[in-house]
Design a protein around this motif. Structure first.
Motif, PDB file in Angstrom:
ATOM      1  N   GLU A   1       0.836  -1.328   0.081  1.00  0.00           N
ATOM      2  CA  GLU A   1      -0.012  -0.069   0.073  1.00  0.00           C
ATOM      3  C   GLU A   1       0.931   1.400   0.084  1.00  0.00           C
ATOM      4  O   GLU A   1       0.257   2.345   0.295  1.00  0.00           O
ATOM      5  CB  GLU A   1      -0.840   0.029   1.343  1.00  0.00           C
ATOM      6  N   GLN A   2       2.138   1.028  -0.031  1.00  0.00           N
ATOM      7  CA  GLN A   2       2.781   2.449  -0.093  1.00  0.00           C
ATOM      8  C   GLN A   2       2.771   3.171  -1.625  1.00  0.00           C
ATOM      9  O   GLN A   2       2.761   2.491  -2.541  1.00  0.00           O
ATOM     10  CB  GLN A   2       4.397   1.912  -0.088  1.00  0.00           C
ATOM     11  N   SER A   3       2.700   4.356  -1.392  1.00  0.00           N
ATOM     12  CA  SER A   3       2.537   5.254  -2.414  1.00  0.00           C
ATOM     13  C   SER A   3       3.652   5.232  -3.203  1.00  0.00           C
ATOM     14  O   SER A   3       5.056   5.140  -2.646  1.00  0.00           O
ATOM     15  CB  SER A   3       1.780   6.556  -2.071  1.00  0.00           C
ATOM     16  N   THR A   4       3.769   5.932  -4.384  1.00  0.00           N
ATOM     17  CA  THR A   4       4.957   6.095  -5.344  1.00  0.00           C
ATOM     18  C   THR A   4       5.802   7.221  -4.587  1.00  0.00           C
ATOM     19  O   THR A   4       6.898   7.270  -4.666  1.00  0.00           O
ATOM     20  CB  THR A   4       4.406   6.639  -6.755  1.00  0.00           C
ATOM     21  N   THR A   5       5.054   8.173  -4.016  1.00  0.00           N
ATOM     22  CA  THR A   5       5.623   9.535  -3.473  1.00  0.00           C
ATOM     23  C   THR A   5       6.310   8.980  -2.222  1.00  0.00           C
ATOM     24  O   THR A   5       7.673   9.242  -2.089  1.00  0.00           O
ATOM     25  CB  THR A   5       4.649  10.428  -2.802  1.00  0.00           C
ATOM     26  N   GLU A   6       5.807   7.768  -1.453  1.00  0.00           N
ATOM     27  CA  GLU A   6       6.865   7.190  -0.299  1.00  0.00           C
ATOM     28  C   GLU A   6       7.853   6.499  -0.673  1.00  0.00           C
ATOM     29  O   GLU A   6       8.924   6.560  -0.138  1.00  0.00           O
ATOM     30  CB  GLU A   6       5.842   6.361   0.527  1.00  0.00           C
ATOM     31  N   LEU A   7       7.741   5.724  -1.903  1.00  0.00           N
ATOM     32  CA  LEU A   7       8.923   5.032  -2.402  1.00  0.00           C
ATOM     33  C   LEU A   7      10.164   6.036  -2.898  1.00  0.00           C
ATOM     34  O   LEU A   7      11.008   5.873  -2.743  1.00  0.00           O
ATOM     35  CB  LEU A   7       8.431   4.185  -3.538  1.00  0.00           C
ATOM     36  N   ILE A   8       9.674   7.255  -3.444  1.00  0.00           N
ATOM     37  CA  ILE A   8      10.724   8.072  -4.082  1.00  0.00           C
ATOM     38  C   ILE A   8      11.362   8.571  -2.635  1.00  0.00           C
ATOM     39  O   ILE A   8      12.416   9.069  -2.903  1.00  0.00           O
ATOM     40  CB  ILE A   8       9.790   9.257  -4.900  1.00  0.00           C
ATOM     41  N   ALA A   9      10.699   9.019  -1.730  1.00  0.00           N
ATOM     42  CA  ALA A   9      11.246   9.631  -0.611  1.00  0.00           C
ATOM     43  C   ALA A   9      12.168   8.492  -0.061  1.00  0.00           C
ATOM     44  O   ALA A   9      13.392   9.064   0.288  1.00  0.00           O
ATOM     45  CB  ALA A   9      10.292   9.943   0.581  1.00  0.00           C
TER      46      ALA A   9
ATOM     47  N   ALA B   1      14.113   2.680   5.057  1.00  0.00           N
ATOM     48  CA  ALA B   1      13.861   3.251   3.747  1.00  0.00           C
ATOM     49  C   ALA B   1      14.483   1.966   2.728  1.00  0.00           C
ATOM     50  O   ALA B   1      13.624   1.641   1.659  1.00  0.00           O
ATOM     51  CB  ALA B   1      14.520   4.420   3.446  1.00  0.00           C
ATOM     52  N   ALA B   2      15.452   1.392   2.779  1.00  0.00           N
ATOM     53  CA  ALA B   2      16.078   0.242   2.221  1.00  0.00           C
ATOM     54  C   ALA B   2      15.108  -0.966   2.208  1.00  0.00           C
ATOM     55  O   ALA B   2      15.022  -1.502   0.962  1.00  0.00           O
ATOM     56  CB  ALA B   2      17.530  -0.032   2.551  1.00  0.00           C
ATOM     57  N   GLY B   3      14.643  -1.051   3.256  1.00  0.00           N
ATOM     58  CA  GLY B   3      13.771  -2.313   3.401  1.00  0.00           C
ATOM     59  C   GLY B   3      12.355  -1.999   2.598  1.00  0.00           C
ATOM     60  O   GLY B   3      11.631  -2.953   2.047  1.00  0.00           O
ATOM     61  N   ASP B   4      11.909  -0.685   2.671  1.00  0.00           N
ATOM     62  CA  ASP B   4      10.598  -0.465   1.842  1.00  0.00           C
ATOM     63  C   ASP B   4      11.115  -0.481   0.195  1.00  0.00           C
ATOM     64  O   ASP B   4      10.157  -1.149  -0.522  1.00  0.00           O
ATOM     65  CB  ASP B   4      10.389   1.151   2.171  1.00  0.00           C
TER      66      ASP B   4
ATOM     67  N   ALA C   1      13.693   6.183  -1.722  1.00  0.00           N
ATOM     68  CA  ALA C   1      14.772   6.198  -2.678  1.00  0.00           C
ATOM     69  C   ALA C   1      15.975   7.347  -2.462  1.00  0.00           C
ATOM     70  O   ALA C   1      17.117   7.335  -2.471  1.00  0.00           O
ATOM     71  CB  ALA C   1      14.481   6.144  -4.064  1.00  0.00           C
ATOM     72  N   LYS C   2      15.379   8.566  -2.282  1.00  0.00           N
ATOM     73  CA  LYS C   2      16.101   9.926  -1.949  1.00  0.00           C
ATOM     74  C   LYS C   2      17.096   9.836  -0.609  1.00  0.00           C
ATOM     75  O   LYS C   2      18.069   9.935  -0.752  1.00  0.00           O
ATOM     76  CB  LYS C   2      15.131  11.069  -1.980  1.00  0.00           C
TER      77      LYS C   2
ATOM     78  N   GLU D   1      20.866   9.824  -0.564  1.00  0.00           N
ATOM     79  CA  GLU D   1      21.569  10.803   0.292  1.00  0.00           C
ATOM     80  C   GLU D   1      22.621  10.076   1.182  1.00  0.00           C
ATOM     81  O   GLU D   1      23.810  10.481   1.445  1.00  0.00           O
ATOM     82  CB  GLU D   1      20.691  11.707   1.097  1.00  0.00           C
ATOM     83  N   ALA D   2      22.330   9.082   1.706  1.00  0.00           N
ATOM     84  CA  ALA D   2      23.187   8.366   2.590  1.00  0.00           C
ATOM     85  C   ALA D   2      24.214   7.814   1.788  1.00  0.00           C
ATOM     86  O   ALA D   2      25.383   7.784   2.502  1.00  0.00           O
ATOM     87  CB  ALA D   2      22.404   6.987   3.171  1.00  0.00           C
TER      88      ALA D   2
END
Length: 125
Positions: A14-22, A50-53, A24-25, A29-30
């Motif tokens: 159910e994760q949105s594309t916006t959440e996945l882009i965040a 975030a990497a798990g997502d 990835a960002k 950055e890391a």
């Protein structure tokens, strides 16, 4: 309220594309911070989540079977990253059966064991 908190944590499907882009960002950055030798400024627990997502989404969009083949390794890696606590305690311990599987023995999925070791080395810094 507890119901509001439960809505903030979404299953990977159910994760949105916006959440996945965040996510990835954050991972990008890391990586940049690590290249600049500033990895101490990175929230490693947040990075691991975030990497798990991203791994969860990759498994979903690639339609990988989490019971067999490479899908099981992607699923284990995502679970490992989601359970990462951060701090000085290190990464969560692995079950005994997964240690042998990730060492490269059989199944053709041994490459992910090296990836997990590489990720573990980054989090130890």
């Amino acid at each position: 309220m507890a119901s509001e908190e439960s809505h903030n944590i979404k299953p990977p499907s159910e994760q949105s594309t916006t959440e996945l882009i965040a996510s990835a960002k954050l991972v990008a950055e890391a990586a940049q911070s690590a290249l600049k030798r500033e990895s101490d400024k990175v929230d490693k627990a947040k990075l691991a989540d975030a990497a798990g997502d991203l791994l969860d989404a990759a498994g979903k969009y690639a339609k990988l079977d989490d019971k067999q083949g490479i899908g099981q390794y992607v699923d284990k890696a995502a679970d490992y990253l989601h359970n990462y606590q951060g701090g000085g305690g290190g990464a969560p311990s692995q079950p005994a059966e997964s240690k042998g599987e990730e060492s490269g023995g059989g199944g053709g999925g041994g490459g992910l064991g090296g990836l997990a070791n590489l990720a573990g080395g980054f989090f130890k810094k």
